[in-house]
Write a protein that holds these residues in place. Structure first.
Motif, PDB file in Angstrom:
ATOM      1  N   TYR A  67       8.368   5.665   5.221  1.00 44.93           N
ATOM      2  CA  TYR A  67       8.399   4.964   6.508  1.00 44.93           C
ATOM      3  C   TYR A  67       7.169   5.325   7.343  1.00 44.93           C
ATOM      4  N   ALA A  68       6.811   6.612   7.341  1.00 43.82           N
ATOM      5  CA  ALA A  68       5.621   7.030   8.074  1.00 43.82           C
ATOM      6  C   ALA A  68       4.370   6.379   7.491  1.00 43.82           C
ATOM      7  N   ARG A  82       1.313   4.370  -3.051  1.00 43.79           N
ATOM      8  CA  ARG A  82       1.179   5.815  -2.867  1.00 43.79           C
ATOM      9  C   ARG A  82       2.224   6.584  -3.681  1.00 43.79           C
ATOM     10  N   TYR A  83       3.344   5.939  -3.976  1.00 46.39           N
ATOM     11  CA  TYR A  83       4.423   6.597  -4.711  1.00 46.39           C
ATOM     12  C   TYR A  83       4.488   6.133  -6.165  1.00 46.39           C
ATOM     13  N   GLY A  84       3.439   5.465  -6.595  1.00 50.93           N
ATOM     14  CA  GLY A  84       3.408   4.989  -7.968  1.00 50.93           C
ATOM     15  C   GLY A  84       4.391   3.866  -8.238  1.00 50.93           C
ATOM     16  N   ILE A  85       4.767   3.147  -7.194  1.00 48.74           N
ATOM     17  CA  ILE A  85       5.740   2.068  -7.319  1.00 48.74           C
ATOM     18  C   ILE A  85       5.008   0.725  -7.312  1.00 48.74           C
ATOM     19  N   ASP A  86       5.222  -0.045  -8.354  1.00 50.17           N
ATOM     20  CA  ASP A  86       4.641  -1.381  -8.459  1.00 50.17           C
ATOM     21  C   ASP A  86       5.796  -2.379  -8.409  1.00 50.17           C
ATOM     22  N   PRO A  87       6.138  -2.872  -7.234  1.00 50.84           N
ATOM     23  CA  PRO A  87       7.359  -3.682  -7.107  1.00 50.84           C
ATOM     24  C   PRO A  87       7.208  -5.083  -7.681  1.00 50.84           C
ATOM     25  N   GLU A  88       8.328  -5.614  -8.149  1.00 50.34           N
ATOM     26  CA  GLU A  88       8.394  -7.055  -8.414  1.00 50.34           C
ATOM     27  C   GLU A  88       8.387  -7.770  -7.072  1.00 50.34           C
ATOM     28  N   ILE A  89       7.517  -8.746  -6.923  1.00 52.69           N
ATOM     29  CA  ILE A  89       7.449  -9.501  -5.672  1.00 52.69           C
ATOM     30  C   ILE A  89       8.175 -10.825  -5.870  1.00 52.69           C
ATOM     31  N   TRP A  90       9.244 -11.000  -5.125  1.00 52.23           N
ATOM     32  CA  TRP A  90      10.019 -12.241  -5.175  1.00 52.23           C
ATOM     33  C   TRP A  90       9.594 -13.115  -3.994  1.00 52.23           C
ATOM     34  N   PRO A  91       9.175 -14.343  -4.248  1.00 52.30           N
ATOM     35  CA  PRO A  91       8.781 -15.219  -3.143  1.00 52.30           C
ATOM     36  C   PRO A  91       9.883 -15.425  -2.110  1.00 52.30           C
ATOM     37  N   ARG A  92      11.128 -15.326  -2.584  1.00 49.11           N
ATOM     38  CA  ARG A  92      12.261 -15.512  -1.671  1.00 49.11           C
ATOM     39  C   ARG A  92      13.467 -14.836  -2.296  1.00 49.11           C
ATOM     40  N   SER A  93      14.312 -14.273  -1.466  1.00 46.46           N
ATOM     41  CA  SER A  93      15.536 -13.666  -1.964  1.00 46.46           C
ATOM     42  C   SER A  93      16.564 -14.748  -2.262  1.00 46.46           C
ATOM     43  N   PRO A  94      17.338 -14.600  -3.332  1.00 47.56           N
ATOM     44  CA  PRO A  94      18.441 -15.549  -3.560  1.00 47.56           C
ATOM     45  C   PRO A  94      19.500 -15.485  -2.467  1.00 47.56           C
ATOM     46  N   GLY A  95      19.541 -14.388  -1.739  1.00 49.50           N
ATOM     47  CA  GLY A  95      20.483 -14.242  -0.625  1.00 49.50           C
ATOM     48  C   GLY A  95      19.764 -14.348   0.706  1.00 49.50           C
ATOM     49  N   GLY A  96      20.307 -13.706   1.715  1.00 48.32           N
ATOM     50  CA  GLY A  96      19.695 -13.776   3.034  1.00 48.32           C
ATOM     51  C   GLY A  96      20.015 -12.553   3.869  1.00 48.32           C
ATOM     52  N   TRP A  97      19.214 -12.338   4.905  1.00 44.69           N
ATOM     53  CA  TRP A  97      19.502 -11.304   5.902  1.00 44.69           C
ATOM     54  C   TRP A  97      18.909 -11.760   7.220  1.00 44.69           C
ATOM     55  N   HIS A 140       0.834  -1.204   0.000  1.00 45.66           N
ATOM     56  CA  HIS A 140       0.000   0.000   0.000  1.00 45.66           C
ATOM     57  C   HIS A 140       0.871   1.258   0.000  1.00 45.66           C
ATOM     58  N   THR A 141       1.962   1.202   0.747  1.00 44.76           N
ATOM     59  CA  THR A 141       2.876   2.348   0.805  1.00 44.76           C
ATOM     60  C   THR A 141       3.500   2.608  -0.556  1.00 44.76           C
ATOM     61  N   TYR A 142       4.026   1.574  -1.174  1.00 39.42           N
ATOM     62  CA  TYR A 142       4.627   1.746  -2.495  1.00 39.42           C
ATOM     63  C   TYR A 142       3.610   2.300  -3.494  1.00 39.42           C
ATOM     64  N   PHE A 166       8.715 -10.895   8.695  1.00 37.10           N
ATOM     65  CA  PHE A 166       9.739  -9.854   8.575  1.00 37.10           C
ATOM     66  C   PHE A 166       9.751  -9.323   7.151  1.00 37.10           C
ATOM     67  N   LEU A 167      10.126  -8.037   7.014  1.00 39.45           N
ATOM     68  CA  LEU A 167      10.127  -7.412   5.704  1.00 39.45           C
ATOM     69  C   LEU A 167      11.050  -6.206   5.724  1.00 39.45           C
ATOM     70  N   SER A 168      11.572  -5.861   4.548  1.00 39.06           N
ATOM     71  CA  SER A 168      12.416  -4.689   4.391  1.00 39.06           C
ATOM     72  C   SER A 168      11.907  -3.875   3.217  1.00 39.06           C
ATOM     73  N   GLY A 169      12.028  -2.532   3.312  1.00 38.14           N
ATOM     74  CA  GLY A 169      11.597  -1.710   2.203  1.00 38.14           C
ATOM     75  C   GLY A 169      11.721  -0.234   2.481  1.00 38.14           C
ATOM     76  N   GLY A 170      11.378   0.570   1.480  1.00 40.65           N
ATOM     77  CA  GLY A 170      11.416   2.017   1.577  1.00 40.65           C
ATOM     78  C   GLY A 170      11.526   2.637   0.197  1.00 40.65           C
ATOM     79  N   ALA A 171      10.880   3.789  -0.009  1.00 41.19           N
ATOM     80  CA  ALA A 171      10.853   4.435  -1.317  1.00 41.19           C
ATOM     81  C   ALA A 171      12.017   5.403  -1.460  1.00 41.19           C
ATOM     82  N   GLY A 172      13.175   4.901  -1.786  1.00 37.43           N
ATOM     83  CA  GLY A 172      14.367   5.717  -1.972  1.00 37.43           C
ATOM     84  C   GLY A 172      15.449   4.878  -2.593  1.00 37.43           C
TER      85      GLY A 172
END
Length: 482
Positions: free
Chosen positions: A472-473, A408-423, A404-406, A436-442
């Motif tokens: 973030y807000a 608002r900024y006209g961002i339509d992200p590619e959704i990956w079921p899983r990252s090839p890496g890790g965190w 929903h946040t993305y 858990f999730l990571s993100g931000g419009a920048g």
């Protein structure tokens, strides 16, 4: 919600110069976990003070046998609680001569096409997003608004070392860390504005295999010897290569260890659907170009390539060392038979593979095939969390809030079921049972390399610092509303 977000956005715009200065100040305090811990303790103390000044009612330094984890709890009495995962350590800055601006000065530099950017170690990975999130919380207060969720800050100082002691903290302080979800503030856009959202992560095992003549009982046992004896004396490097060929085939793309694949879980219905959507959007040519490769394994393409990348484990030889390793001049060579040889291997595992089980299977496979002498060294903390991978659903509230946040900024992200890496988000799911999730419009770039940057100005496609903080807000308010 909309009126609150408008007031917060206005406040962020008004305070942007100070927010830039806050990020610059944080970068100027070194905290390099990979350079002997330079500035680590000072940064941890600084963050604890920052959490308190932000309004956290409870703060603490959770000491470990390594670098401390900094905790802050901001209780607003809200119905939802969000862990905000942060990392305050960085990589080293060397070689400094490759930077266009000193890496610890955090100067504002014009970088076309983005306009002003902050250049410095940690600008995007991840002191910039860390401080940007704190800026956002401060702006919410300054705008006269209340945080819509409770926050529990968890900032570690060993992410660049593999998050060695996060599991200890989660075990020892789990009661204090109960929450509904975890969010890792990041600058999620690429240089072209393209954005991805990943719903899970793999896990890795890093180990070494070593052959030495003394343990093998063949070849030089104490030191390298003259190559003239090779017709009579075995070579440990060749023995190591034979051991590797026992483990893998087809250029290392097929793993021969008995039972290695038996716990690999195929994609479920939701993941298959996400894979279909991703394959329809994926720019395979651009992906290969970014990696600098001409073709994928077995000529895979499209959906099949993505399925292998996301859902299948991998065995990677990171390096082999032994004897005369000098390169670049064929005329310079040392006529020796080495007495030892070592290789580093990275294993990328997927659900439901168990790290302890996999290590045991590799050891048993080597032993059964005549390589009992080959030493296998695994960092102990890699085996502490046997099933250390993570996965969330596209329907989890934290994911829906970010989408929903993305939007608002006209961002339509590619959704990956899983990252090839890790965190390290998977650790919180493993111990606390939360998504858990990571993100931000920048956007920022250059993590782990010279000229690391975070975009301040941006343009229509790539968002700048003000929009990063506003996103973030938006995410906090969106999450609270679900």
């Amino acid at each position: 919600m909309e009126a609150s977000l408008e007031r917060i956005g206005t406040q962020i715009d008004r305070d942007l110069d100070q927010h830039i200065a806050n990020i610059q100040s944080l970068i100027r305090q070194p905290s390099m976990s990979t350079s002997g811990g330079l500035g680590i303790r000072e940064m941890a103390v600084r963050l604890q003070k920052a959490f308190a000044e932000l309004g956290c009612q409870d703060t603490a330094l959770f000491d470990t046998s390594g670098n401390p984890v900094v905790f802050g709890h901001y209780d607003t009495g809200a119905s939802k609680t969000l862990i905000v995962y942060l990392m305050y350590d960085t990589e080293a800055v060397l070689p400094e001569e490759e930077w266009i601006s000193p890496p610890l000065e955090a100067n504002l530099v014009e970088l076309p096409p983005f306009g002003r950017c902050i250049i410095g170690r940690g600008a995007v990975n991840s002191k910039g997003p860390l401080q940007a999130f704190l800026n956002t919380v401060a702006a919410i207060h300054a705008a006269g608004e209340a945080l819509p969720v409770n926050l529990k800050f968890v900032a570690e100082g060993e992410e660049e070392l593999g998050s060695i002691h996060v599991a200890d903290v989660l075990q020892d302080h789990g009661a204090s860390l109960q929450a509904d979800a975890l969010f890792f503030p990041a600058a999620g856009q690429q240089a072209n504005g393209h954005t991805t959202l990943t719903l899970g992560s793999r896990t890795a095992i890093i180990f070494e295999l070593e052959v030495n003549g003394e343990r093998w009982g063949r070849g030089p046992s104490k030191f390298e010897i003259h190559a003239g004896s090779r017709s009579l004396v075995d070579c440990p490097v060749s023995h190591l290569l034979e051991a590797l060929n026992c483990l893998i085939a087809d250029n290392g793309n097929r793993i021969l260890v008995e039972g290695f694949y038996e716990d690999v879980v195929p994609p479920n219905e939701e993941e298959e659907e996400l894979l279909d959507r991703l394959a329809a959007r994926w720019d395979e040519e651009a992906y290969r170009a970014r990696l600098g490769v001409k073709a994928f394994i077995d000529g895979l393409a499209g959906r099949a390539a993505l399925k292998r990348l996301i859902f299948e484990p991998a065995f990677n030889i990171r390096g082999i060392y032994g004897g005369d390793s000098r390169t670049g001049d064929v005329n310079v060579s040392k006529a020796i038979i080495p007495h030892r040889a070592v290789c580093k291997v990275g294993l990328s595992l997927v659900p439901d593979q168990n790290k302890v089980d996999i290590v045991e299977k590799i050891r048993a496979h080597l032993d059964r095939n005549g390589f009992a002498d080959v030493a296998m060294r695994v960092r102990p903390d890699y085996l502490r969390d046997p099933g250390a991978w993570g996965q969330v659903s596209v329907h989890d509230d934290i994911v829906v809030a970010m989408l929903h946040t993305y939007a608002r900024y006209g961002i339509d992200p590619e959704i990956w079921p899983r990252s090839p890496g890790g965190w390290p988000g998977y650790l919180f799911q493993h111990y606390l049972g939360i998504p858990f999730l990571s993100g931000g419009a920048g956007h920022g770039g250059g993590a782990h390399s010279s000229n690391e940057y975070l975009v301040v100005d941006g343009h229509d496609t790539v968002r700048g610092l003000a929009d990063l903080e506003k996103s973030y807000a938006h995410m906090l308010y969106e999450y609270a509303s679900l």
